[in-house]
Motif scaffolding. Structure first.
Motif, PDB file in Angstrom:
ATOM      1  N   ASN A 137       0.739  -1.144  -0.053  1.00  0.00           N
ATOM      2  CA  ASN A 137      -0.066  -0.036   0.064  1.00  0.00           C
ATOM      3  C   ASN A 137       0.812   1.268   0.071  1.00  0.00           C
ATOM      4  O   ASN A 137       2.115   1.230   0.109  1.00  0.00           O
ATOM      5  CB  ASN A 137      -0.966  -0.181   1.222  1.00  0.00           C
ATOM      6  CG  ASN A 137      -0.084   0.302   2.396  1.00  0.00           C
ATOM      7  OD1 ASN A 137       0.370   1.276   2.744  1.00  0.00           O
ATOM      8  ND2 ASN A 137       0.071  -0.885   3.148  1.00  0.00           N
ATOM      9  N   ASN A 138       0.386   2.370  -0.385  1.00  0.00           N
ATOM     10  CA  ASN A 138       1.047   3.733  -0.406  1.00  0.00           C
ATOM     11  C   ASN A 138       1.407   4.464   0.809  1.00  0.00           C
ATOM     12  O   ASN A 138       2.051   5.544   0.575  1.00  0.00           O
ATOM     13  CB  ASN A 138       0.189   4.403  -1.380  1.00  0.00           C
ATOM     14  CG  ASN A 138       0.114   3.918  -2.843  1.00  0.00           C
ATOM     15  OD1 ASN A 138       1.071   3.136  -3.323  1.00  0.00           O
ATOM     16  ND2 ASN A 138      -1.136   4.164  -3.214  1.00  0.00           N
ATOM     17  N   LYS A 141      -4.427  10.729  -2.598  1.00  0.00           N
ATOM     18  CA  LYS A 141      -5.218  11.440  -3.725  1.00  0.00           C
ATOM     19  C   LYS A 141      -5.897  10.291  -4.745  1.00  0.00           C
ATOM     20  O   LYS A 141      -5.210   9.621  -5.177  1.00  0.00           O
ATOM     21  CB  LYS A 141      -4.651  12.336  -4.454  1.00  0.00           C
ATOM     22  CG  LYS A 141      -5.355  12.980  -5.651  1.00  0.00           C
ATOM     23  CD  LYS A 141      -4.533  14.056  -6.317  1.00  0.00           C
ATOM     24  CE  LYS A 141      -5.380  14.940  -7.488  1.00  0.00           C
ATOM     25  NZ  LYS A 141      -4.513  16.020  -8.128  1.00  0.00           N
ATOM     26  N   GLY A 142      -7.166  10.182  -4.656  1.00  0.00           N
ATOM     27  CA  GLY A 142      -7.684   9.287  -5.492  1.00  0.00           C
ATOM     28  C   GLY A 142      -7.842   7.968  -4.983  1.00  0.00           C
ATOM     29  O   GLY A 142      -8.440   6.978  -5.891  1.00  0.00           O
ATOM     30  N   HIS A 165       1.305   9.657  -8.142  1.00  0.00           N
ATOM     31  CA  HIS A 165       0.865  10.282  -6.874  1.00  0.00           C
ATOM     32  C   HIS A 165       1.239   9.385  -5.540  1.00  0.00           C
ATOM     33  O   HIS A 165       1.184   9.757  -4.637  1.00  0.00           O
ATOM     34  CB  HIS A 165      -0.769  10.398  -6.733  1.00  0.00           C
ATOM     35  CG  HIS A 165      -1.284  11.203  -7.781  1.00  0.00           C
ATOM     36  ND1 HIS A 165      -1.031  12.649  -7.880  1.00  0.00           N
ATOM     37  CD2 HIS A 165      -2.008  11.022  -8.895  1.00  0.00           C
ATOM     38  CE1 HIS A 165      -1.518  13.344  -8.683  1.00  0.00           C
ATOM     39  NE2 HIS A 165      -2.364  12.186  -9.576  1.00  0.00           N
ATOM     40  N   TRP A 166       2.108   8.521  -5.957  1.00  0.00           N
ATOM     41  CA  TRP A 166       2.579   7.601  -4.822  1.00  0.00           C
ATOM     42  C   TRP A 166       3.734   8.336  -4.029  1.00  0.00           C
ATOM     43  O   TRP A 166       4.440   9.148  -4.506  1.00  0.00           O
ATOM     44  CB  TRP A 166       2.802   6.434  -5.240  1.00  0.00           C
ATOM     45  CG  TRP A 166       1.870   5.268  -5.707  1.00  0.00           C
ATOM     46  CD1 TRP A 166       0.579   5.662  -6.137  1.00  0.00           C
ATOM     47  CD2 TRP A 166       2.088   3.868  -5.924  1.00  0.00           C
ATOM     48  NE1 TRP A 166       0.017   4.560  -6.637  1.00  0.00           N
ATOM     49  CE2 TRP A 166       1.123   3.359  -6.324  1.00  0.00           C
ATOM     50  CE3 TRP A 166       3.128   3.022  -5.530  1.00  0.00           C
ATOM     51  CZ2 TRP A 166       0.533   1.949  -6.596  1.00  0.00           C
ATOM     52  CZ3 TRP A 166       3.030   1.599  -5.580  1.00  0.00           C
ATOM     53  CH2 TRP A 166       1.732   1.271  -6.168  1.00  0.00           C
ATOM     54  N   ASP A 167       3.923   7.868  -2.814  1.00  0.00           N
ATOM     55  CA  ASP A 167       4.857   8.324  -1.931  1.00  0.00           C
ATOM     56  C   ASP A 167       6.267   7.761  -2.409  1.00  0.00           C
ATOM     57  O   ASP A 167       6.449   6.726  -2.879  1.00  0.00           O
ATOM     58  CB  ASP A 167       4.786   7.912  -0.314  1.00  0.00           C
ATOM     59  CG  ASP A 167       5.858   8.424   0.453  1.00  0.00           C
ATOM     60  OD1 ASP A 167       6.984   8.750   0.107  1.00  0.00           O
ATOM     61  OD2 ASP A 167       5.483   8.578   1.531  1.00  0.00           O
ATOM     62  N   LYS A 218      13.920  -0.308  -8.283  1.00  0.00           N
ATOM     63  CA  LYS A 218      14.899   0.823  -8.642  1.00  0.00           C
ATOM     64  C   LYS A 218      14.045   1.797  -9.755  1.00  0.00           C
ATOM     65  O   LYS A 218      14.703   2.152 -10.769  1.00  0.00           O
ATOM     66  CB  LYS A 218      16.026   0.340  -9.425  1.00  0.00           C
ATOM     67  CG  LYS A 218      16.638  -0.765  -8.702  1.00  0.00           C
ATOM     68  CD  LYS A 218      17.474   0.087  -7.679  1.00  0.00           C
ATOM     69  CE  LYS A 218      18.516  -1.198  -6.724  1.00  0.00           C
ATOM     70  NZ  LYS A 218      19.237  -0.609  -5.744  1.00  0.00           N
ATOM     71  N   THR A 219      13.014   2.428  -9.229  1.00  0.00           N
ATOM     72  CA  THR A 219      12.092   3.443 -10.043  1.00  0.00           C
ATOM     73  C   THR A 219      11.715   4.544  -9.275  1.00  0.00           C
ATOM     74  O   THR A 219      11.994   4.452  -7.882  1.00  0.00           O
ATOM     75  CB  THR A 219      11.158   2.617 -10.929  1.00  0.00           C
ATOM     76  OG1 THR A 219      10.539   3.604 -11.920  1.00  0.00           O
ATOM     77  CG2 THR A 219      10.030   2.365 -10.040  1.00  0.00           C
ATOM     78  N   VAL A 220      10.857   5.283 -10.003  1.00  0.00           N
ATOM     79  CA  VAL A 220      10.511   6.706  -9.099  1.00  0.00           C
ATOM     80  C   VAL A 220       8.958   6.659  -9.588  1.00  0.00           C
ATOM     81  O   VAL A 220       8.446   6.132 -10.654  1.00  0.00           O
ATOM     82  CB  VAL A 220      11.315   7.907  -9.528  1.00  0.00           C
ATOM     83  CG1 VAL A 220      12.745   7.752  -8.882  1.00  0.00           C
ATOM     84  CG2 VAL A 220      11.233   7.976 -11.094  1.00  0.00           C
ATOM     85  N   PRO A 221       8.172   7.448  -8.608  1.00  0.00           N
ATOM     86  CA  PRO A 221       6.741   7.817  -9.073  1.00  0.00           C
ATOM     87  C   PRO A 221       6.545   8.104 -10.417  1.00  0.00           C
ATOM     88  O   PRO A 221       7.150   8.962 -10.942  1.00  0.00           O
ATOM     89  CB  PRO A 221       6.380   8.707  -8.059  1.00  0.00           C
ATOM     90  CG  PRO A 221       7.180   8.422  -6.978  1.00  0.00           C
ATOM     91  CD  PRO A 221       8.547   8.179  -7.502  1.00  0.00           C
TER      92      PRO A 221
END
Length: 295
Positions: A45-46, A153-154, A261-263, A273-276
């Motif tokens: 979960n976020n 959000k959402g 919109h994720w943390d 190894k990625t970003v939002p």
């Protein structure tokens, strides 16, 4: 439980392989056995945060980020959307929890009389005979705070302390007269290794759904489900996996196509190894999770 239980609720009790247990002594014993080995139920979960990684944003396959997943094998549930190919091999962690040694489900009648609030934690600890500062008390505090954390959000979220209340909440989200389905991960072999390499043996089946609500278990003296759905592009799959030890799993998996919109400190970004917003985040569901679908 009363005799008026719905057929769907009865089916879910059978799917989860759990029984109602009416004594606090029974809940205490199972929870004491359950907590020490329980680390990451619901971690996708976020709201879960880890410290930012210092190694940048390199690598784009599950094997490239094995250093973090080796630190905690249970993190081997995340993968990239382009990993969903026949013949692709990846390490996956599937918990093999013994239903007799896990927190049990309560009926709505039972759960409604037990407070479920951080403000009532001292009373709840006394009720279940757990001392403050114990591992169980800390796990319960985290779960309550987790359930009380506001949605991003959402996102629509709720925590359910019975299957009846879960189904009611899902129907409120989907529509009271909606026909809902539930999807789970199923073991097709008697024994499954906790962590091993699995090969995708057949083309993954995409399950089309207008709305999705995923419910994950959280540590508590009785079964608590953290349920959430997002107004975003998600893809749901059934994936047939063949393990190196001969074990077979029909796994439910979801790919969150929009993570903008994720943390940034969500655990999946560190594993993959990625970003939002850079790429979809996918993960498999363990067998005790439920995925509600509005077709």
């Amino acid at each position: 439980m009363g005799s008026g239980i719905s057929p769907l609720i009865f089916l879910l009790y059978s799917v989860l392989g759990l029984k109602c247990l009416l004594t606090t002594e029974g809940h205490q014993k199972n929870f004491e056995e359950f907590v020490p080995g329980m680390k990451h139920d619901g971690d996708w979960n976020n709201h879960l945060r880890l410290r930012p990684s210092d190694d940048g944003n390199s690598g784009n396959t599950l094997h490239d980020h094995s250093s973090l997943s080796h630190m905690d094998p249970e993190l081997n549930v995340f993968f990239h959307h382009n990993d969903l190919k026949v013949g692709n091999k990846m390490p996956i962690y599937f918990p093999t929890k013994d239903p007799s040694a896990t927190p049990h489900l309560l009926s709505r009648q039972e759960s409604d009389v037990i407070p479920f609030s951080s403000s009532q934690l001292p009373y709840i600890l006394e009720l279940f005979s757990f001392p403050e500062g114990s591992k169980q008390a800390k796990a319960m505090k985290t779960t309550l705070e987790h359930c009380e954390f506001p949605p991003i959000k959402g996102e629509t979220k709720f925590c359910a302390t019975s299957l009846e209340s879960m189904l009611d909440s899902v129907r409120q989200i989907f529509g009271l007269n909606s026909k809902v389905r539930v999807l789970t991960t199923n073991y097709l072999s008697d024994t499954i290794s906790l962590l091993q390499n699995y090969t995708i043996s057949e083309p993954p089946t995409e399950i089309f759904a207008k709305k999705i609500v995923a419910c994950h278990t959280l540590p508590y003296p009785y079964a608590v489900f953290y349920c959430h759905g997002q107004v975003s592009d998600n893809k749901l799959y059934k994936v047939l996996l063949a393990g190196e030890d001969g074990g077979r799993v029909e796994a439910a998996a979801i790919c969150h196509m929009d993570t903008s919109h994720w943390d940034p400190n969500h655990v999946s970004f560190h594993v993959l190894k990625t970003v939002p917003g850079a790429s979809p985040v996918c993960h498999f569901f363990p067998t005790d999770n439920l995925v509600w679908i509005l077709s």
